[in-house]
Write a protein that holds these residues in place. Structure first.
Motif, PDB file in Angstrom:
ATOM      1  N   ASP A   1     -53.466  29.855  -4.035  1.00  0.00           N
ATOM      2  CA  ASP A   1     -52.909  29.295  -2.806  1.00  0.00           C
ATOM      3  C   ASP A   1     -52.654  27.803  -2.986  1.00  0.00           C
ATOM      4  O   ASP A   1     -53.330  27.116  -3.734  1.00  0.00           O
ATOM      5  CB  ASP A   1     -53.823  29.557  -1.612  1.00  0.00           C
ATOM      6  N   TYR A   2     -51.637  27.308  -2.313  1.00  0.00           N
ATOM      7  CA  TYR A   2     -51.201  25.910  -2.358  1.00  0.00           C
ATOM      8  C   TYR A   2     -50.676  25.507  -3.744  1.00  0.00           C
ATOM      9  O   TYR A   2     -50.704  24.336  -4.105  1.00  0.00           O
ATOM     10  CB  TYR A   2     -52.309  24.958  -1.911  1.00  0.00           C
ATOM     11  N   ALA A   3     -50.211  26.477  -4.526  1.00  0.00           N
ATOM     12  CA  ALA A   3     -49.509  26.126  -5.761  1.00  0.00           C
ATOM     13  C   ALA A   3     -48.159  25.515  -5.395  1.00  0.00           C
ATOM     14  O   ALA A   3     -47.484  25.966  -4.467  1.00  0.00           O
ATOM     15  CB  ALA A   3     -49.314  27.356  -6.640  1.00  0.00           C
ATOM     16  N   THR A   4     -47.765  24.478  -6.124  1.00  0.00           N
ATOM     17  CA  THR A   4     -46.516  23.782  -5.828  1.00  0.00           C
ATOM     18  C   THR A   4     -45.374  24.415  -6.617  1.00  0.00           C
ATOM     19  O   THR A   4     -45.470  24.610  -7.833  1.00  0.00           O
ATOM     20  CB  THR A   4     -46.624  22.296  -6.188  1.00  0.00           C
ATOM     21  N   VAL A   5     -44.270  24.727  -5.916  1.00  0.00           N
ATOM     22  CA  VAL A   5     -43.119  25.372  -6.539  1.00  0.00           C
ATOM     23  C   VAL A   5     -41.882  24.529  -6.267  1.00  0.00           C
ATOM     24  O   VAL A   5     -41.640  24.103  -5.133  1.00  0.00           O
ATOM     25  CB  VAL A   5     -42.919  26.798  -5.997  1.00  0.00           C
ATOM     26  N   SER A   6     -41.115  24.268  -7.308  1.00  0.00           N
ATOM     27  CA  SER A   6     -39.885  23.493  -7.176  1.00  0.00           C
ATOM     28  C   SER A   6     -38.726  24.285  -7.745  1.00  0.00           C
ATOM     29  O   SER A   6     -38.835  24.868  -8.831  1.00  0.00           O
ATOM     30  CB  SER A   6     -40.019  22.150  -7.905  1.00  0.00           C
ATOM     31  N   LEU A   7     -37.606  24.338  -7.005  1.00  0.00           N
ATOM     32  CA  LEU A   7     -36.404  25.031  -7.447  1.00  0.00           C
ATOM     33  C   LEU A   7     -35.403  24.001  -7.953  1.00  0.00           C
ATOM     34  O   LEU A   7     -34.947  23.153  -7.185  1.00  0.00           O
ATOM     35  CB  LEU A   7     -35.813  25.846  -6.297  1.00  0.00           C
ATOM     36  N   ILE A   8     -35.069  24.065  -9.251  1.00  0.00           N
ATOM     37  CA  ILE A   8     -34.239  23.041  -9.892  1.00  0.00           C
ATOM     38  C   ILE A   8     -32.933  23.664 -10.352  1.00  0.00           C
ATOM     39  O   ILE A   8     -32.926  24.696 -11.036  1.00  0.00           O
ATOM     40  CB  ILE A   8     -34.978  22.418 -11.086  1.00  0.00           C
TER      41      ILE A   8
ATOM     42  N   LYS B   1     -27.494  23.151 -13.522  1.00  0.00           N
ATOM     43  CA  LYS B   1     -26.303  22.375 -13.851  1.00  0.00           C
ATOM     44  C   LYS B   1     -26.558  20.869 -13.896  1.00  0.00           C
ATOM     45  O   LYS B   1     -25.956  20.155 -14.692  1.00  0.00           O
ATOM     46  CB  LYS B   1     -25.185  22.675 -12.853  1.00  0.00           C
ATOM     47  N   ASP B   2     -27.464  20.362 -13.060  1.00  0.00           N
ATOM     48  CA  ASP B   2     -27.709  18.924 -13.051  1.00  0.00           C
ATOM     49  C   ASP B   2     -29.190  18.562 -13.110  1.00  0.00           C
ATOM     50  O   ASP B   2     -29.557  17.399 -13.008  1.00  0.00           O
ATOM     51  CB  ASP B   2     -27.081  18.282 -11.813  1.00  0.00           C
ATOM     52  N   ASN B   3     -30.044  19.576 -13.229  1.00  0.00           N
ATOM     53  CA  ASN B   3     -31.500  19.374 -13.357  1.00  0.00           C
ATOM     54  C   ASN B   3     -32.087  18.637 -12.158  1.00  0.00           C
ATOM     55  O   ASN B   3     -33.045  17.874 -12.278  1.00  0.00           O
ATOM     56  CB  ASN B   3     -31.833  18.599 -14.639  1.00  0.00           C
ATOM     57  N   LYS B   4     -31.527  18.871 -10.957  1.00  0.00           N
ATOM     58  CA  LYS B   4     -32.032  18.245  -9.738  1.00  0.00           C
ATOM     59  C   LYS B   4     -32.733  19.280  -8.871  1.00  0.00           C
ATOM     60  O   LYS B   4     -32.297  20.435  -8.775  1.00  0.00           O
ATOM     61  CB  LYS B   4     -30.904  17.593  -8.939  1.00  0.00           C
ATOM     62  N   SER B   5     -33.820  18.845  -8.233  1.00  0.00           N
ATOM     63  CA  SER B   5     -34.567  19.724  -7.338  1.00  0.00           C
ATOM     64  C   SER B   5     -33.790  19.916  -6.035  1.00  0.00           C
ATOM     65  O   SER B   5     -33.364  18.950  -5.410  1.00  0.00           O
ATOM     66  CB  SER B   5     -35.955  19.134  -7.044  1.00  0.00           C
ATOM     67  N   VAL B   6     -33.606  21.178  -5.617  1.00  0.00           N
ATOM     68  CA  VAL B   6     -32.843  21.474  -4.408  1.00  0.00           C
ATOM     69  C   VAL B   6     -33.675  22.174  -3.339  1.00  0.00           C
ATOM     70  O   VAL B   6     -33.245  22.295  -2.192  1.00  0.00           O
ATOM     71  CB  VAL B   6     -31.613  22.360  -4.742  1.00  0.00           C
ATOM     72  N   ASN B   7     -34.857  22.644  -3.713  1.00  0.00           N
ATOM     73  CA  ASN B   7     -35.696  23.352  -2.749  1.00  0.00           C
ATOM     74  C   ASN B   7     -37.115  23.392  -3.302  1.00  0.00           C
ATOM     75  O   ASN B   7     -37.342  23.050  -4.472  1.00  0.00           O
ATOM     76  CB  ASN B   7     -35.169  24.775  -2.516  1.00  0.00           C
TER      77      ASN B   7
END
Length: 818
Positions: free
Chosen positions: A53-60, A63-69
């Motif tokens: 629980d409370y694991a951090t998830v980033s959606l990158i 195409k540009d290696n930027k986090s969007v969600n």
């Protein structure tokens, strides 16, 4: 007719301009709306098979290696990312003590939803240090025009309120009542980028009603661009509440009770499909406690061949209470992927006051004074906001309207027993109506070159009615029309620029003391510019300039004569000019082995500085004092700030916030020259996590003596501690806290000296006030969250052009707050 023309000037041009650029941007045609989907997964420990629980998830985006969600897993390890546009992504999963895992995932218009099933992550002691460094960086972010404190990344905030959070924010200083300053200058506080009626009445009371768990981050904008209203010589503070795209029903409950203060707050959000509704209720109650006030006033008046001396000594107690409540209801609807409409209604009510008594010694004769004073404020805000976006990322058009209606009352009774002074009772009712319309357009030529333009109109009607003297009724009208343009781009790979210009035309009209109508119109230009250089090792260097204004609010302007203390009268001054300031800043930020360091130096020149002024009056054969407001002169301020955070051990955080600035005011016409004085404020904090949800924190605050052109208020020191425990699977917390446990009262001493010359009479005044303020407190707090909250983040009206009285909500005129 004037207001209609201003309205057309503020809105019509930009609506017509936007009509030239349809949904796809410049010259674009109609485009099909994007089909948004969701990504779901369950995160488990690879060995124990237990949920993380409370694991951090980033959606990158690949195409540009930027986090969007992004988001965090719930107690069952489940993850759900909503509103994901079709594209190729990397899903990055991280948690302290575990290896970061990366998974490729692709969504398409034909298959927008992806269930990744069960994902296992493995622990590794070797990655612990790296995870800690990343967590430290997340607490503080340095952007081109602001410093961001991510409160949700600081676990010790649970169980407190917004006042506790603000003390940890770089460059801010917070006094015992929650009043906030930025670099010794006035500051404007916004909630999600917009003003609040609650903040307008009392910043300290409003902050106490915001639970710390609801705050996502706090932005300190020391160099506001021309897009913002030009208010605030110190800058702008923007409190961002937590937001989520979760469907369903969710809410939070926060309660605190103690010997000095009690708070409660409830928030509920429901989202289904395109519709989201939310409501909130909050209440605050401070027990009435005795505040002792020792007052000495000596006045010597010399005229031709005659000298009068009046000496007043006062030893009294006021028993003031404070209470308030607020509520809101909002709705948000997405017509499609490109058009959104939202509306919010807010209401808040505050009151403070109570009885008081004092023993007087007036020129050797003894009297007793019995008094009572009550002040109240309520405000209603209604916002309607429309937002249009296009397929071109970053392009946005908004139009917003706001209606705000406020009412404040002051009632007092005062009787000096055993004297020939008549009993005094009076009341004043002030009404404020404000209408605002605003439009903004953002167009990204490229990802790094962005143009922002907009216009705004504010129309204010203020009235003040006196019960005992209708001839003193006060009507004040203020209209402001503004327009701005801002451009940001890269000068090189690591050198960024953001600059703009804002124009504001202000039209003011009010009735003067002679019964006529007085006009005061003026036009100002407010440039801003920031250059930011990225250095090695995640360090940043930036140089900025901006011009700011502060218009006096009703508390400064209202000519109501407050005689709750017959020998110390308070009254506003309607002819005040606004303050204008030029601000220069050089800042440096870096991360060194998990530590955060932010340092800056600044210079501020402020013209027509508004300060309270004490002058001598002689009425009914006695010398009295009148406290009012004047434009005292020009101030030059030099200063520096240092914020540092260090982790000696993984679960131990040390933090300090140091600020220093000079005070100097001069006026060649009046001969005012204060000389140069040094102000400083120090905040220190130590927080330790024992594991299993236990956290302990100590903090201390030192504020140096504060100068005005007439006097000085002595230094103040206070300290506190808190202990809290996560409960209910980390959905809730319970804790205890204390403030100044070893000292009941905070002693605040203020001394003022003034010389008043009227004709051939010269009055010399010495005034000393000693307030023994009951500060010691003990309390318990509880917080609980169910589901995930959905806060709509939209561009809102931001009326942030009014200078607020530092006394508001804290005892006002003639009293001591609790």
């Amino acid at each position: 007719m004037k207001r209609i023309l201003l309205l057309i000037l503020s809105v019509g041009i930009f609506i017509n301009a936007h009509a030239q650029f349809p949904a796809g941007g410049f010259g674009g045609g109609a485009k099909k709306p994007t089909v948004f989907g969701r990504i779901t997964a369950t995160i488990l420990d690879s060995v124990t098979k237990q949920p993380i629980d409370y694991a951090t998830v980033s959606l990158i985006a690949v195409k540009d290696n930027k986090s969007v969600n992004g988001g965090v897993t719930d107690p069952k390890g489940k993850l759900s990312l909503q509103n994901v546009a079709p594209d190729a992504y990397k899903l990055m999963i991280g948690f302290m003590g575990y290896k970061t895992k990366s998974i490729l995932v692709t969504t398409t218009p034909a298959k927008p939803d992806q269930n990744l099933g069960t994902i296992y992550i493995s622990s590794s002691e070797n990655t612990l240090a790296d995870v800690q460094v990343q967590g430290t960086k997340a607490v503080i972010e340095n952007k081109i025009d602001r410093m961001v404190y991510n409160a949700e990344a600081d676990g010790t905030n649970a169980g407190g309120d917004a006042t506790d959070v603000m003390r940890k924010v770089p460059m801010l200083s917070v006094d015992v009542d929650g009043n906030v300053q930025l670099r010794g200058g006035a500051v404007r506080v916004l909630i999600n980028g917009k003003p609040s009626g609650t903040m307008a009445s009392s910043v300290s009371d409003a902050l106490k009603m915001i639970p710390a768990e609801q705050i996502k981050s706090v932005e300190v904008i020391t160099s506001p661009s021309a897009k913002y209203d030009a208010e605030g010589s110190g800058g702008i503070i923007n409190i961002i509440t937590k937001k989520s795209n979760a469907q369903g029903v969710s809410g939070t409950v926060n309660l605190s009770a103690g010997t000095r203060q009690n708070n409660g707050a409830f928030n509920l959000t429901a989202k289904t499909g395109r519709l989201s509704v939310n409501t909130s209720l909050g209440a605050n109650l401070a027990y009435a406690q005795d505040s002792r006030v020792l007052f000495e006033n000596n006045t010597r008046t010399d005229s031709v061949g005659k000298t009068n001396v009046t000496s007043i000594f006062q030893d009294g107690v006021s028993k003031w209470s404070r209470n308030g409540y607020n509520g809101s209801f909002g709705a948000d609807y997405d017509f499609n992927a490109y058009n959104n409409l939202s509306s919010t209604i807010k209401y808040n009510n505050f009151s403070n006051g109570g009885p008081g008594s004092a023993n007087y010694i007036l020129n050797g004769a003894q009297f007793r004074n019995i008094s009572s004073m009550d002040m109240g404020f309520n405000n209603f805000d209604w916002n309607v906001d429309y937002k249009h976006t296009t397929k071109k990322e970053g392009e946005e058009f908004t139009i917003a309207g706001q209606l705000s209606s406020g009412r404040n009352t002051t009632e007092f009774e005062n009787e000096i027993i055993g004297s020939n002074f008549p009993a005094v009772n009076n009341d004043n009712t002030g009404k404020n109506k404000e209408y605002t319309v605003q439009t903004d357009y953002t167009y990204p030529f490229t990802k790094s070159t962005i143009l922002e333009v907009g216009a705004k109109g504010i129309f204010r009607d203020i009235s003040s009615a006196f019960s005992n003297n209708a001839n003193q009724n006060f009507d004040y009208n203020q209209d402001v029309a503004s327009a701005y343009g801002v451009i940001s781009f890269k000068l090189s790979k690591k050198l960024n620029f953001k600059g703009g210009l804002r124009s504001e035309y202000t039209s003011i009209g009010f009735n003067n003391a002679q019964g006529g109508i007085q006009k005061n119109d003026y036009f100002n230009l407010f440039p801003s510019a920031i250059i930011s250089q990225t250095l090695k090792g995640n360090a940043t260097l930036k140089l900025s300039y901006n011009r700011r204004v502060q218009r006096p609010s009703l508390a400064y302007l209202n000519p109501f004569r407050n005689e709750s203390d017959q020998f110390n009268i308070r009254q506003g001054e309607p002819t005040l000019d606004p303050e204008l300031s030029d601000n220069f800043e050089l800042g440096y930020s870096t991360f060194i082995k998990g530590s955060v360091i932010n340092a800056s130096v600044f210079y501020r020149r402020t013209g027509d500085v508004i300060e309270s002024s004490i002058i001598s009056l002689r009425e009914n054969g006695f010398d009295k004092t009148l406290t009012t407001y004047i434009n005292v002169g020009t101030a030059q301020t030099y200063g520096a700030n240092v914020f540092a955070s260090y982790n000696p051990k993984p679960k131990w955080t040390l933090m300090t916030n140091l600020g220093v600035n000079t005070y100097e005011v001069s006026n060649t016409q009046t001969g005012v020259s204060t000389g140069t004085f040094l102000n400083y404020n120090i905040f220190g904090r130590s927080a330790y996590g024992f594991g299993k949800g236990y956290n302990f924190e100590l903090f201390g605050v030192v504020n140096s003596p504060r100068r005005t052109y007439q006097g000085k208020t002595d230094a103040m020191v206070f300290y506190g501690a808190s202990f809290k425990k996560d409960i209910l699977n980390k959905k809730g917390s319970i804790g205890i806290n204390t403030l100044n446990p070893f000292t009941r009262d905070l002693h605040i001493k203020t001394v003022n000296n003034s010389v008043t010359t009227v004709g051939n009479k010269v009055s010399t005044l010495y005034q000393s006030t000693n307030v023994y303020y009951p500060l010691r407190s003990f309390g318990v707090n509880f917080s609980y969250s169910f589901g995930k909250l959905k806060f709509t983040e939209k561009k809102k009206i931001k009326n942030d052009d009014i200078k607020q009285d530092q006394q508001q909500g804290g005892g006002g005129m003639g009293g001591v707050q609790q």
